[in-house]
Motif scaffolding. Sequence first.
Motif, mmCIF file in Angstrom:
data_model
loop_
_atom_site.group_PDB
_atom_site.id
_atom_site.type_symbol
_atom_site.label_atom_id
_atom_site.label_comp_id
_atom_site.label_asym_id
_atom_site.label_seq_id
_atom_site.Cartn_x
_atom_site.Cartn_y
_atom_site.Cartn_z
ATOM 1 N N ASN A 40 0.825 -1.206 0.000
ATOM 2 C CA ASN A 40 0.000 0.000 0.000
ATOM 3 C C ASN A 40 0.857 1.252 0.000
ATOM 4 O O ASN A 40 1.930 1.288 0.602
ATOM 5 C CB ASN A 40 -0.893 0.011 1.245
ATOM 6 C CG ASN A 40 -1.945 -1.059 1.179
ATOM 7 O OD1 ASN A 40 -2.784 -1.072 0.295
ATOM 8 N ND2 ASN A 40 -1.898 -1.998 2.117
ATOM 9 N N VAL A 41 0.338 2.270 -0.660
ATOM 10 C CA VAL A 41 0.976 3.586 -0.697
ATOM 11 C C VAL A 41 -0.047 4.599 -0.216
ATOM 12 O O VAL A 41 -1.213 4.550 -0.606
ATOM 13 C CB VAL A 41 1.443 3.928 -2.137
ATOM 14 C CG1 VAL A 41 2.024 5.313 -2.198
ATOM 15 C CG2 VAL A 41 2.441 2.899 -2.634
ATOM 16 N N VAL A 42 0.387 5.513 0.642
ATOM 17 C CA VAL A 42 -0.497 6.530 1.195
ATOM 18 C C VAL A 42 0.045 7.896 0.795
ATOM 19 O O VAL A 42 1.229 8.179 1.005
ATOM 20 C CB VAL A 42 -0.575 6.412 2.736
ATOM 21 C CG1 VAL A 42 -1.449 7.499 3.316
ATOM 22 C CG2 VAL A 42 -1.080 5.033 3.139
ATOM 23 N N THR A 43 -0.805 8.723 0.207
ATOM 24 C CA THR A 43 -0.367 10.073 -0.167
ATOM 25 C C THR A 43 -0.370 10.972 1.068
ATOM 26 O O THR A 43 -0.989 10.649 2.084
ATOM 27 C CB THR A 43 -1.287 10.689 -1.235
ATOM 28 O OG1 THR A 43 -2.579 10.891 -0.660
ATOM 29 C CG2 THR A 43 -1.362 9.825 -2.488
ATOM 30 N N LYS A 44 0.285 12.111 0.960
ATOM 31 C CA LYS A 44 0.329 13.068 2.061
ATOM 32 C C LYS A 44 -1.088 13.522 2.425
ATOM 33 O O LYS A 44 -1.430 13.626 3.593
ATOM 34 C CB LYS A 44 1.190 14.273 1.708
ATOM 35 C CG LYS A 44 1.309 15.278 2.846
ATOM 36 C CD LYS A 44 2.117 16.476 2.435
ATOM 37 C CE LYS A 44 2.256 17.499 3.516
ATOM 38 N NZ LYS A 44 1.108 17.801 4.318
ATOM 39 N N ALA A 45 -1.922 13.764 1.413
ATOM 40 C CA ALA A 45 -3.304 14.206 1.661
ATOM 41 C C ALA A 45 -4.092 13.134 2.416
ATOM 42 O O ALA A 45 -4.852 13.447 3.343
ATOM 43 C CB ALA A 45 -4.002 14.537 0.345
ATOM 44 N N MET A 46 -3.912 11.868 2.044
ATOM 45 C CA MET A 46 -4.599 10.769 2.723
ATOM 46 C C MET A 46 -4.143 10.668 4.178
ATOM 47 O O MET A 46 -4.956 10.476 5.083
ATOM 48 C CB MET A 46 -4.325 9.442 2.013
ATOM 49 C CG MET A 46 -4.922 9.312 0.651
ATOM 50 S SD MET A 46 -4.274 7.819 -0.134
ATOM 51 C CE MET A 46 -5.118 7.862 -1.692
ATOM 52 N N LEU A 47 -2.828 10.791 4.388
ATOM 53 C CA LEU A 47 -2.290 10.713 5.745
ATOM 54 C C LEU A 47 -2.776 11.889 6.580
ATOM 55 O O LEU A 47 -3.178 11.715 7.733
ATOM 56 C CB LEU A 47 -0.760 10.675 5.708
ATOM 57 C CG LEU A 47 -0.070 10.564 7.059
ATOM 58 C CD1 LEU A 47 -0.503 9.309 7.821
ATOM 59 C CD2 LEU A 47 1.444 10.578 6.880
ATOM 60 N N ASP A 48 -2.770 13.083 6.004
ATOM 61 C CA ASP A 48 -3.264 14.269 6.725
ATOM 62 C C ASP A 48 -4.722 14.086 7.156
ATOM 63 O O ASP A 48 -5.092 14.414 8.277
ATOM 64 C CB ASP A 48 -3.143 15.527 5.861
ATOM 65 C CG ASP A 48 -1.716 16.026 5.732
ATOM 66 O OD1 ASP A 48 -0.855 15.577 6.514
ATOM 67 O OD2 ASP A 48 -1.462 16.851 4.838
ATOM 68 N N ALA A 49 -5.552 13.548 6.248
ATOM 69 C CA ALA A 49 -6.974 13.334 6.566
ATOM 70 C C ALA A 49 -7.115 12.347 7.724
ATOM 71 O O ALA A 49 -7.925 12.558 8.634
ATOM 72 C CB ALA A 49 -7.709 12.821 5.335
ATOM 73 N N PHE A 50 -6.336 11.283 7.702
ATOM 74 C CA PHE A 50 -6.379 10.300 8.794
ATOM 75 C C PHE A 50 -5.942 10.925 10.110
ATOM 76 O O PHE A 50 -6.591 10.752 11.137
ATOM 77 C CB PHE A 50 -5.486 9.097 8.472
ATOM 78 C CG PHE A 50 -5.261 8.202 9.656
ATOM 79 C CD1 PHE A 50 -6.246 7.317 10.067
ATOM 80 C CD2 PHE A 50 -4.073 8.248 10.361
ATOM 81 C CE1 PHE A 50 -6.048 6.490 11.170
ATOM 82 C CE2 PHE A 50 -3.869 7.430 11.468
ATOM 83 C CZ PHE A 50 -4.853 6.543 11.873
ATOM 84 N N LEU A 51 -4.831 11.666 10.083
ATOM 85 C CA LEU A 51 -4.302 12.263 11.306
ATOM 86 C C LEU A 51 -5.286 13.252 11.923
ATOM 87 O O LEU A 51 -5.419 13.327 13.140
ATOM 88 C CB LEU A 51 -2.962 12.948 11.030
ATOM 89 C CG LEU A 51 -1.804 12.017 10.642
ATOM 90 C CD1 LEU A 51 -0.582 12.821 10.259
ATOM 91 C CD2 LEU A 51 -1.483 11.035 11.753
ATOM 92 N N LYS A 52 -5.979 14.005 11.083
ATOM 93 C CA LYS A 52 -6.934 14.997 11.586
ATOM 94 C C LYS A 52 -8.149 14.347 12.239
ATOM 95 O O LYS A 52 -8.772 14.938 13.107
ATOM 96 C CB LYS A 52 -7.368 15.923 10.455
ATOM 97 C CG LYS A 52 -6.278 16.877 10.040
ATOM 98 C CD LYS A 52 -6.694 17.718 8.864
ATOM 99 C CE LYS A 52 -5.535 18.589 8.406
ATOM 100 N NZ LYS A 52 -5.799 19.250 7.141
ATOM 101 N N THR A 53 -8.492 13.124 11.826
ATOM 102 C CA THR A 53 -9.662 12.459 12.384
ATOM 103 C C THR A 53 -9.312 11.497 13.516
ATOM 104 O O THR A 53 -10.200 10.889 14.099
ATOM 105 C CB THR A 53 -10.424 11.670 11.298
ATOM 106 O OG1 THR A 53 -9.548 10.685 10.745
ATOM 107 C CG2 THR A 53 -10.942 12.603 10.215
ATOM 108 N N SER A 54 -8.038 11.361 13.818
ATOM 109 C CA SER A 54 -7.594 10.453 14.884
ATOM 110 C C SER A 54 -7.148 11.268 16.082
ATOM 111 O O SER A 54 -6.107 11.928 16.030
ATOM 112 C CB SER A 54 -6.446 9.581 14.395
ATOM 113 O OG SER A 54 -6.844 8.836 13.287
ATOM 114 N N PRO A 55 -7.911 11.247 17.173
ATOM 115 C CA PRO A 55 -7.579 12.072 18.346
ATOM 116 C C PRO A 55 -6.151 11.862 18.852
ATOM 117 O O PRO A 55 -5.480 12.815 19.225
ATOM 118 C CB PRO A 55 -8.596 11.619 19.399
ATOM 119 C CG PRO A 55 -9.716 11.021 18.633
ATOM 120 C CD PRO A 55 -9.115 10.458 17.380
#
Length: 110
Positions: A40-55
């Motif tokens: 799997n490859v995760v883009t910066k935008a995908m990672l940012d979205a995950f980080l923002k929704t993970s307390p």
Amino acid sequence: MDTYSVKEIADMLDTNPETVRRWIRSGKLEAIQKSRKGGNVVTKAMLDAFLKTSPKYASIATGLLASPVGLTTTTAAIVGGILAQQLIKNDEIKNAHVNTSEIRKLLLSN
């Protein structure tokens, strides 16, 4: 476009790669799978979205990845970690320590 592997994300977030894979399988973390072998490859935008929704990791999203200096520091930590792991794998050193501030200075000078 910046992309990250499962291992890089696990190192960055100080968690197990299997945890990152679980996030991807459950849909919490969006990823692109170009091939089964390639992983799997995760883009910066995908990672940012995950980080923002993970307390637990929200402070990373707003602090580290949101600023150019934070991104440089994060990149330096990832590069340093990968370099240390490669040196350990090659059995060139037993107790690897990478000074991220030195890597950051080098990245900023370039």
